[in-house]
Scaffold this active site. Structure first.
Site, PDB file in Angstrom:
ATOM      1  N   ALA A 145      -5.473  -6.197 -13.535  1.00 21.96           N
ATOM      2  CA  ALA A 145      -4.868  -6.053 -12.205  1.00 21.96           C
ATOM      3  C   ALA A 145      -5.520  -4.887 -11.477  1.00 21.96           C
ATOM      4  O   ALA A 145      -6.140  -4.019 -12.093  1.00 21.96           O
ATOM      5  CB  ALA A 145      -3.368  -5.829 -12.331  1.00 21.96           C
ATOM      6  N   SER A 151      -5.827  -4.635  -3.985  1.00 21.54           N
ATOM      7  CA  SER A 151      -5.812  -6.076  -4.260  1.00 21.54           C
ATOM      8  C   SER A 151      -5.738  -6.840  -2.950  1.00 21.54           C
ATOM      9  O   SER A 151      -5.001  -6.465  -2.032  1.00 21.54           O
ATOM     10  CB  SER A 151      -4.591  -6.426  -5.110  1.00 21.54           C
ATOM     11  OG  SER A 151      -4.377  -7.835  -5.083  1.00 21.54           O
ATOM     12  N   ASP A 160      -2.953 -17.349  -5.355  1.00 19.89           N
ATOM     13  CA  ASP A 160      -3.340 -17.903  -6.641  1.00 19.89           C
ATOM     14  C   ASP A 160      -2.799 -19.323  -6.683  1.00 19.89           C
ATOM     15  O   ASP A 160      -1.590 -19.534  -6.553  1.00 19.89           O
ATOM     16  CB  ASP A 160      -2.758 -17.078  -7.790  1.00 19.89           C
ATOM     17  CG  ASP A 160      -3.366 -15.686  -7.852  1.00 19.89           C
ATOM     18  OD1 ASP A 160      -4.471 -15.491  -7.311  1.00 19.89           O
ATOM     19  OD2 ASP A 160      -2.719 -14.789  -8.431  1.00 19.89           O
ATOM     20  N   GLU A 203     -12.085 -16.074 -11.732  1.00 19.66           N
ATOM     21  CA  GLU A 203     -10.694 -16.506 -11.540  1.00 19.66           C
ATOM     22  C   GLU A 203     -10.698 -17.830 -10.786  1.00 19.66           C
ATOM     23  O   GLU A 203     -10.772 -17.842  -9.557  1.00 19.66           O
ATOM     24  CB  GLU A 203      -9.899 -15.461 -10.738  1.00 19.66           C
ATOM     25  CG  GLU A 203      -9.633 -14.182 -11.499  1.00 19.66           C
ATOM     26  CD  GLU A 203      -8.564 -13.293 -10.841  1.00 19.66           C
ATOM     27  OE1 GLU A 203      -8.118 -13.609  -9.722  1.00 19.66           O
ATOM     28  OE2 GLU A 203      -8.195 -12.296 -11.470  1.00 19.66           O
TER      29      GLU A 203
HETATM   30 ZN   LIG Z   1      -5.111 -13.561  -7.311  1.00 21.59          ZN
END
Ligand SMILES: [Zn+2]
Length: 285
Positions: A145, A151, A160, A203
């Site tokens: 994280a 972020s 996400d 990701e």
């Molecule tokens: Zn994310």
């Protein structure tokens, strides 16, 4: 004779170069990317203040560049309160929040996927405020994280995405998004093989909204947001035709407390900062 051979090779190389500009096509819709700026007779000059560097759809937020509070989207909504925005996909958690305009574009993308028979989408995470990000960082640690304000989830522009069927890397939903998200203004933000540039592991679920002109260039030229913003700074201006719209994208550095930028006369345009040293004007011409 040698001269002719040289000229022949030059012609071959040039035509190869030109063919590289006309990159992959999307269905019938060809995508053309070229260097080029707005013609001066169709534009006017305006001045923007330095606060603009930290606002907009193209902000680079990562380990090195913190988000400024003015970069947080002002249209954050709780999706479960807005059933009109949650059509054709599920929410992992009813508390999920997102920028309203990004949620609308995501909805359009889900509709597009459904036409291809891909319809098991789930939003697993959306906007996270600084307190939530801080908690996540403490729980997950540095490898998994980012600290608060570093972020993209703190912007409201990232989400996400999951599939109810399988892991995103194997799911049809993940495969479809990899190929088509750019058509809706989204990018796969942390691709495989770009870990050293993004600083984040691959990701397959994390998508970021940047806008259609930019997502098209990044997808077709295989650029991360870091690389795209660098390239734009070097090139100064690029033009792209996609989805039947001609866009001109131009970078302007912030000099002191303002930047002098060229915008089209009487036409639509957007201005976004890069979150470090300048602004990008996207004109729809
Ligand atoms: Zn994310």
């Amino acid at each position: 004779m040698r001269k002719w051979v040289f000229a022949f090779i030059l012609v071959i190389l040039l035509s190869y170069g030109i063919s590289q500009l006309n990159v992959k096509s999307a269905g019938e819709d060809k995508v053309n990317i070229e260097n080029g700026s707005l013609p001066t007779e169709d534009s006017q000059v305006i001045t923007v203040g330095k606060e603009q560097v930290h606002q907009g759809d193209l902000l680079l937020v990562n380990n090195d560049h913190a988000l400024h509070p003015e970069g947080i989207r002002s249209d954050i909504v709780s999706l479960s309160d807005r059933q009109d925005l949650v059509q054709g996909f599920g929410l992992l958690d009813p508390a999920i929040q997102l920028s309203e305009s990004v949620a609308k574009d995501f909805g359009e993308m889900v509709k597009g996927a459904k036409q291809d028979g891909v319809e098991h989408f789930l939003i697993n995470s959306g906007y996270r405020d600084a307190a939530k990000q801080d908690q996540l960082y403490r729980d997950m640690g540095h490898d998994y994280a980012l600290p608060a304000y570093h972020s993209e989830h703190n912007l409201g522009l990232s989400l996400d995405i999951g599939s109810t069927e399988a892991k995103m890397d194997d799911a049809e939903e993940g495969k479809w998004l990899k190929k088509h998200a750019w058509e809706y203004g989204f990018i796969l933000r942390y691709p495989k093989g770009k870990e050293e540039i993004t600083g984040i592991q691959y990701e397959p679920w994390h998508f970021r909204y940047v806008g259609k002109a930019h997502s098209a260039i990044m997808y077709h030229e295989d650029l991360t947001l870091e690389q795209y913003l660098d390239k734009l700074k070097m090139a100064k201006a690029m033009s792209i035709k996609t989805g039947g719209i001609q866009y001109t994208v131009a970078y302007y550095p912030m000099v002191g407390s303002s930047a002098t930028v060229q915008v089209p006369k009487g036409q639509q345009y957007d201005i976004s900062g890069n979150n470090y040293d300048g602004v990008i004007v996207t004109s729809y011409v």
